[in-house]
Design a protein around this motif. Structure first.
Motif, PDB file in Angstrom:
ATOM      1  N   LEU A 194       0.875  -1.167   0.000  1.00  0.00           N
ATOM      2  CA  LEU A 194       0.000   0.000   0.000  1.00  0.00           C
ATOM      3  C   LEU A 194       0.912   1.216   0.000  1.00  0.00           C
ATOM      4  O   LEU A 194       1.665   1.427   0.955  1.00  0.00           O
ATOM      5  CB  LEU A 194      -0.908   0.004   1.233  1.00  0.00           C
ATOM      6  N   ALA A 234      -2.571   0.161  -4.434  1.00  0.00           N
ATOM      7  CA  ALA A 234      -2.571  -1.161  -3.802  1.00  0.00           C
ATOM      8  C   ALA A 234      -2.091  -2.230  -4.768  1.00  0.00           C
ATOM      9  O   ALA A 234      -2.378  -2.178  -5.972  1.00  0.00           O
ATOM     10  CB  ALA A 234      -3.972  -1.504  -3.322  1.00  0.00           C
ATOM     11  N   PHE A 244      -7.827  -6.383  -4.744  1.00  0.00           N
ATOM     12  CA  PHE A 244      -8.284  -5.117  -4.181  1.00  0.00           C
ATOM     13  C   PHE A 244      -9.806  -5.044  -4.060  1.00  0.00           C
ATOM     14  O   PHE A 244     -10.338  -4.600  -3.029  1.00  0.00           O
ATOM     15  CB  PHE A 244      -7.755  -3.975  -5.042  1.00  0.00           C
ATOM     16  N   TYR A 277     -11.903  -6.248  -0.735  1.00  0.00           N
ATOM     17  CA  TYR A 277     -11.683  -5.790   0.640  1.00  0.00           C
ATOM     18  C   TYR A 277     -12.069  -4.332   0.854  1.00  0.00           C
ATOM     19  O   TYR A 277     -11.833  -3.470  -0.002  1.00  0.00           O
ATOM     20  CB  TYR A 277     -10.217  -5.973   1.022  1.00  0.00           C
ATOM     21  N   MET A 326     -11.485  -0.748   2.645  1.00  0.00           N
ATOM     22  CA  MET A 326     -10.271   0.025   2.879  1.00  0.00           C
ATOM     23  C   MET A 326     -10.602   1.229   3.752  1.00  0.00           C
ATOM     24  O   MET A 326     -11.737   1.721   3.760  1.00  0.00           O
ATOM     25  CB  MET A 326      -9.677   0.505   1.563  1.00  0.00           C
ATOM     26  N   LYS A 366      -5.771  -1.727   4.903  1.00  0.00           N
ATOM     27  CA  LYS A 366      -6.601  -2.771   4.305  1.00  0.00           C
ATOM     28  C   LYS A 366      -7.375  -3.498   5.410  1.00  0.00           C
ATOM     29  O   LYS A 366      -6.811  -3.868   6.446  1.00  0.00           O
ATOM     30  CB  LYS A 366      -5.731  -3.775   3.539  1.00  0.00           C
ATOM     31  N   TYR A 397      -7.948  -4.353  10.681  1.00  0.00           N
ATOM     32  CA  TYR A 397      -7.002  -4.136   9.599  1.00  0.00           C
ATOM     33  C   TYR A 397      -5.832  -5.110   9.659  1.00  0.00           C
ATOM     34  O   TYR A 397      -5.357  -5.453  10.741  1.00  0.00           O
ATOM     35  CB  TYR A 397      -6.472  -2.701   9.670  1.00  0.00           C
TER      36      TYR A 397
END
Length: 122
Positions: A4, A24, A29, A32, A34, A98, A109
């Motif tokens: 990231l 990312a 991606f 998920y 964020m 994330k 996270y």
């Protein structure tokens, strides 16, 4: 390897605007949620904004509501934070994080970026 990478920070005058980006890689991606989390000098971490995996649902901390907007481009795999009407108290290192899940609801996270400095000062 999950990566990231934040960018877009800098020095801005009170009332100004900045747009942060987070590129990312190393994971799917679109699967998920964020978030953006910040840490002001000498203070703990403060959650700022979150977005679900598809981008259809967002939530913001009261301290930034109406001034900051989180967004994402799932094709380019980039997370954004549009910051307007910046105040001195927004000065902090901003981290892209994330989530474990597709929903932001639990706010758990597993990966953090290296952070980008935002300084609001005249």
């Amino acid at each position: 390897e999950v990566q990231l990478v934040e960018s877009g920070g800098g020095l801005v005058q009170p009332g100004g605007s900045l747009r942060l980006s987070c590129a990312a890689s190393g994971f799917t991606f679109i699967n998920y949620a964020m978030s953006w989390v910040r840490q002001a000098p000498g203070k703990g971490f403060e959650w700022v904004s979150a977005i679900n995996s598809g981008g259809s649902s967002t939530t913001d901390a009261d301290s930034v509501k109406g001034r900051f907007t989180i967004g994402r481009d799932n094709i380019k795999k980039i997370l954004y934070l549009e910051m307007n009407s910046l105040k001195s108290e927004d000065t902090a290192v901003y981290y892209c994080v994330k989530d474990f899940r597709s929903s932001w609801y639990f706010g758990e996270y597993d990966y953090w970026g290296q952070g980008t400095q935002v300084t609001v000062s005249s």
